[in-house]
Design a protein around this motif. Structure first.
Motif, PDB file in Angstrom:
ATOM      1  N   ALA A 182       0.840  -1.208   0.000  1.00  0.00           N
ATOM      2  CA  ALA A 182       0.000   0.000   0.000  1.00  0.00           C
ATOM      3  C   ALA A 182       0.872   1.253   0.000  1.00  0.00           C
ATOM      4  CB  ALA A 182      -0.924  -0.007   1.215  1.00  0.00           C
ATOM      5  N   GLU A 183       1.951   1.203   0.762  1.00  0.00           N
ATOM      6  CA  GLU A 183       2.845   2.372   0.817  1.00  0.00           C
ATOM      7  C   GLU A 183       3.526   2.585  -0.535  1.00  0.00           C
ATOM      8  OE1 GLU A 183       3.798   2.097   5.621  1.00  0.00           O
ATOM      9  OE2 GLU A 183       5.037   0.953   4.212  1.00  0.00           O
ATOM     10  N   ARG A 184       3.967   1.485  -1.171  1.00  0.00           N
ATOM     11  CA  ARG A 184       4.599   1.634  -2.491  1.00  0.00           C
ATOM     12  C   ARG A 184       3.601   2.205  -3.495  1.00  0.00           C
ATOM     13  NH1 ARG A 184       8.881   0.396  -6.016  1.00  0.00           N
ATOM     14  NH2 ARG A 184      10.160  -0.113  -4.215  1.00  0.00           N
ATOM     15  N   GLU A 185       2.386   1.642  -3.491  1.00  0.00           N
ATOM     16  CA  GLU A 185       1.396   2.087  -4.475  1.00  0.00           C
ATOM     17  C   GLU A 185       0.964   3.528  -4.243  1.00  0.00           C
ATOM     18  OE1 GLU A 185      -1.476  -1.104  -4.336  1.00  0.00           O
ATOM     19  OE2 GLU A 185      -0.400  -2.201  -5.933  1.00  0.00           O
ATOM     20  N   ALA A 186       1.107   3.989  -2.996  1.00  0.00           N
ATOM     21  CA  ALA A 186       0.769   5.384  -2.705  1.00  0.00           C
ATOM     22  C   ALA A 186       1.972   6.305  -2.941  1.00  0.00           C
ATOM     23  CB  ALA A 186       0.295   5.501  -1.259  1.00  0.00           C
ATOM     24  N   GLY A 187       3.058   5.754  -3.502  1.00  0.00           N
ATOM     25  CA  GLY A 187       4.237   6.570  -3.793  1.00  0.00           C
ATOM     26  C   GLY A 187       5.007   6.964  -2.543  1.00  0.00           C
ATOM     27  N   ARG A 188       4.871   6.149  -1.463  1.00  0.00           N
ATOM     28  CA  ARG A 188       5.486   6.532  -0.191  1.00  0.00           C
ATOM     29  C   ARG A 188       6.715   5.694   0.156  1.00  0.00           C
ATOM     30  NH1 ARG A 188       1.631   5.724   4.153  1.00  0.00           N
ATOM     31  NH2 ARG A 188       3.312   6.641   5.355  1.00  0.00           N
ATOM     32  N   THR A 189       7.263   4.958  -0.819  1.00  0.00           N
ATOM     33  CA  THR A 189       8.403   4.081  -0.527  1.00  0.00           C
ATOM     34  C   THR A 189       9.561   4.853   0.106  1.00  0.00           C
ATOM     35  OG1 THR A 189       7.806   2.578  -2.298  1.00  0.00           O
ATOM     36  CG2 THR A 189      10.093   2.504  -1.572  1.00  0.00           C
ATOM     37  N   ALA A 190       9.974   5.933  -0.529  1.00  0.00           N
ATOM     38  CA  ALA A 190      11.134   6.686  -0.032  1.00  0.00           C
ATOM     39  C   ALA A 190      10.860   7.209   1.376  1.00  0.00           C
ATOM     40  CB  ALA A 190      11.468   7.826  -0.984  1.00  0.00           C
ATOM     41  N   GLU A 191       9.676   7.749   1.563  1.00  0.00           N
ATOM     42  CA  GLU A 191       9.329   8.328   2.866  1.00  0.00           C
ATOM     43  C   GLU A 191       9.444   7.273   3.980  1.00  0.00           C
ATOM     44  OE1 GLU A 191       5.183   9.627   2.899  1.00  0.00           O
ATOM     45  OE2 GLU A 191       5.102   8.956   4.979  1.00  0.00           O
ATOM     46  N   VAL A 192       8.932   6.066   3.708  1.00  0.00           N
ATOM     47  CA  VAL A 192       8.930   5.014   4.723  1.00  0.00           C
ATOM     48  C   VAL A 192      10.354   4.520   5.002  1.00  0.00           C
ATOM     49  CG1 VAL A 192       8.199   2.635   5.197  1.00  0.00           C
ATOM     50  CG2 VAL A 192       6.572   4.287   4.229  1.00  0.00           C
ATOM     51  N   VAL A 193      11.113   4.312   3.928  1.00  0.00           N
ATOM     52  CA  VAL A 193      12.479   3.795   4.089  1.00  0.00           C
ATOM     53  C   VAL A 193      13.350   4.833   4.817  1.00  0.00           C
ATOM     54  CG1 VAL A 193      14.548   3.128   2.797  1.00  0.00           C
ATOM     55  CG2 VAL A 193      12.317   2.171   2.159  1.00  0.00           C
ATOM     56  N   VAL A 214      24.605  -4.006   9.826  1.00  0.00           N
ATOM     57  CA  VAL A 214      24.256  -4.354   8.446  1.00  0.00           C
ATOM     58  C   VAL A 214      22.786  -3.977   8.276  1.00  0.00           C
ATOM     59  CG1 VAL A 214      23.895  -6.338   6.894  1.00  0.00           C
ATOM     60  CG2 VAL A 214      25.926  -6.272   8.361  1.00  0.00           C
ATOM     61  N   ILE A 215      22.410  -3.510   7.076  1.00  0.00           N
ATOM     62  CA  ILE A 215      20.999  -3.171   6.824  1.00  0.00           C
ATOM     63  C   ILE A 215      20.434  -4.139   5.795  1.00  0.00           C
ATOM     64  CG2 ILE A 215      19.482  -1.436   5.792  1.00  0.00           C
ATOM     65  CD1 ILE A 215      20.567   0.620   7.248  1.00  0.00           C
ATOM     66  N   ALA A 216      19.175  -4.483   5.933  1.00  0.00           N
ATOM     67  CA  ALA A 216      18.496  -5.254   4.886  1.00  0.00           C
ATOM     68  C   ALA A 216      17.282  -4.473   4.416  1.00  0.00           C
ATOM     69  CB  ALA A 216      18.075  -6.612   5.420  1.00  0.00           C
ATOM     70  N   TYR A 217      17.263  -4.188   3.108  1.00  0.00           N
ATOM     71  CA  TYR A 217      16.055  -3.597   2.520  1.00  0.00           C
ATOM     72  C   TYR A 217      15.150  -4.741   2.111  1.00  0.00           C
ATOM     73  CZ  TYR A 217      12.821  -1.820  -0.925  1.00  0.00           C
ATOM     74  OH  TYR A 217      11.674  -1.558  -1.623  1.00  0.00           O
ATOM     75  N   GLU A 218      13.991  -4.814   2.775  1.00  0.00           N
ATOM     76  CA  GLU A 218      13.048  -5.895   2.502  1.00  0.00           C
ATOM     77  C   GLU A 218      11.656  -5.315   2.241  1.00  0.00           C
ATOM     78  OE1 GLU A 218      14.419  -9.907   4.155  1.00  0.00           O
ATOM     79  OE2 GLU A 218      13.319  -8.901   5.736  1.00  0.00           O
ATOM     80  N   PRO A 219      11.320  -5.118   0.961  1.00  0.00           N
ATOM     81  CA  PRO A 219       9.965  -4.642   0.691  1.00  0.00           C
ATOM     82  C   PRO A 219       8.958  -5.693   1.167  1.00  0.00           C
ATOM     83  CG  PRO A 219      11.097  -5.266  -1.359  1.00  0.00           C
ATOM     84  CD  PRO A 219      12.100  -5.370  -0.253  1.00  0.00           C
ATOM     85  N   VAL A 220       7.995  -5.258   1.976  1.00  0.00           N
ATOM     86  CA  VAL A 220       7.091  -6.205   2.625  1.00  0.00           C
ATOM     87  C   VAL A 220       6.305  -7.009   1.582  1.00  0.00           C
ATOM     88  CG1 VAL A 220       5.170  -6.407   4.269  1.00  0.00           C
ATOM     89  CG2 VAL A 220       6.935  -4.679   4.629  1.00  0.00           C
ATOM     90  N   TRP A 221       6.001  -6.378   0.451  1.00  0.00           N
ATOM     91  CA  TRP A 221       5.219  -7.044  -0.596  1.00  0.00           C
ATOM     92  C   TRP A 221       6.010  -8.149  -1.290  1.00  0.00           C
ATOM     93  CZ3 TRP A 221       7.852  -6.077  -5.116  1.00  0.00           C
ATOM     94  CH2 TRP A 221       8.653  -4.929  -5.126  1.00  0.00           C
ATOM     95  N   ALA A 222       7.300  -8.205  -1.067  1.00  0.00           N
ATOM     96  CA  ALA A 222       8.128  -9.231  -1.708  1.00  0.00           C
ATOM     97  C   ALA A 222       8.425 -10.394  -0.763  1.00  0.00           C
ATOM     98  CB  ALA A 222       9.438  -8.613  -2.190  1.00  0.00           C
ATOM     99  N   ILE A 223       8.092 -10.248   0.513  1.00  0.00           N
ATOM    100  CA  ILE A 223       8.480 -11.271   1.489  1.00  0.00           C
ATOM    101  C   ILE A 223       7.498 -12.438   1.462  1.00  0.00           C
ATOM    102  CG2 ILE A 223       8.788 -11.759   3.944  1.00  0.00           C
ATOM    103  CD1 ILE A 223       9.856  -8.937   4.277  1.00  0.00           C
TER     104      ILE A 223
END
Ligand code: PGA
Length: 262
Positions: free
Chosen positions: A141-152, A172-181
């Motif tokens: 929902a955040e990605r589709e609302a164009g809010r990816t950068a804001e959330v990350v 160490v950081i892991a970028y894990e988009p929730v929609w891909a998990i």
């Protein structure tokens, strides 16, 4: 205190989630250790497995003498005391853990863990000599609302705000988009690149000391042996946090080999 994970080393970590008994975990660990040639010979990247708490001891014993690191999936922010069900970082370190996952989306979204708790856990891990693998990532929902950068940016900022550069560089950081998990829907290398750049720019602002270029940023979310090479070909991707495909020795090993060869 554990030495910092070196500057942008490759790392492939398996997150077993709530799978494997102590005996099943030890069997999988023995298989993996066998793939390293039985000794310290690992492919050209760090490898870690993060079993459930109940399998840490048996898996640690099975990995002894191999180059595969042990990690945990979570820790309690407090060092000890009346916290029923809690596991302190010192307890994990005493079992030989090198890594601990912090702020996984299944804890943020499934168990109500907020940014402040993630920040406390990150500090607790460092206090107890563990290398935290700090997870950030947006929901669909955040990605589709164009809010990816804001959330990350928000999650990264909240986790690292106020932390000195030296401990921050030991993470160490892991970028894990929730929609891909766990969905089979993997981010494209371009999507991973874009998000990893946002993470690095945020680290540069919040931590300084060139942290953005120095920290390993892993990608996580439906990584498979088939999809891994394209992700690892992307210079922004320093490795992977692997769920489902880490439950089988051969597939996890192929992902680690892809990271080592990239
Ligand atoms: P997945 O899980 O590889 O099964 O999508 C990744 C993770 O949750 O770390």
């Amino acid at each position: 205190m554990t030495a910092p994970w070196p500057r942008r080393p490759r790392l492939v970590a398996g997150n077993w989630k709530m799978n494997k008994t102590a005996a099943e975990g030890a069997a999988l660990a023995r298989e993996l250790a066998g793939l390293t040639g039985g000794g310290a010979a690992a492919p050209g990247c760090g490898i870690a497995v993060c079993p459930p708490f109940t399998a840490l001891e048996s898996v640690g014993a099975a990995l002894r003498g191999s180059a595969i690191h042990l990690g945990a999936q979570d820790l309690h922010p407090e060092p000890g005391g009346a916290f029923t069900g809690g596991i302190a970082g010192s307890m994990l370190a005493a079992l030989g853990c090198r890594f601990v996952i912090v702020g996984h989306s299944e804890r943020r979204h499934g168990m109500g863990e907020d940014d402040a708790t993630v920040a406390r856990k990150l500090r607790a891990a460092l206090r107890d000599g563990l290398t935290p693998i700090v997870c950030v990532g947006e929901t669909l929902a955040e990605r589709e609302a164009g809010r990816t950068a804001e959330v990350v940016v928000r999650q990264t900022h909240a986790a690292y705000d106020g932390l000195e550069a030296s401990p921050a560089l030991a993470t160490v950081i892991a970028y894990e988009p929730v929609w891909a998990i766990g969905t089979g829907r993997v981010a494209t290398p371009e999507q991973a690149r874009e998000a990893h750049r946002i993470v690095r720019a945020t680290l540069d602002r919040v931590v300084g000391a060139g942290a953005g270029a120095r920290l390993a940023v892993l990608y996580g979310g439906s990584v498979t042996p088939a999809g891994a090479p394209a992700l690892f070909a992307e210079a922004e991707v320093d490795g992977a946090l692997v769920g489902g495909a880490s439950l089988e020795a051969a597939s996890f090993w192929r992902i680690a080999a892809a990271a080592a060869g990239a």
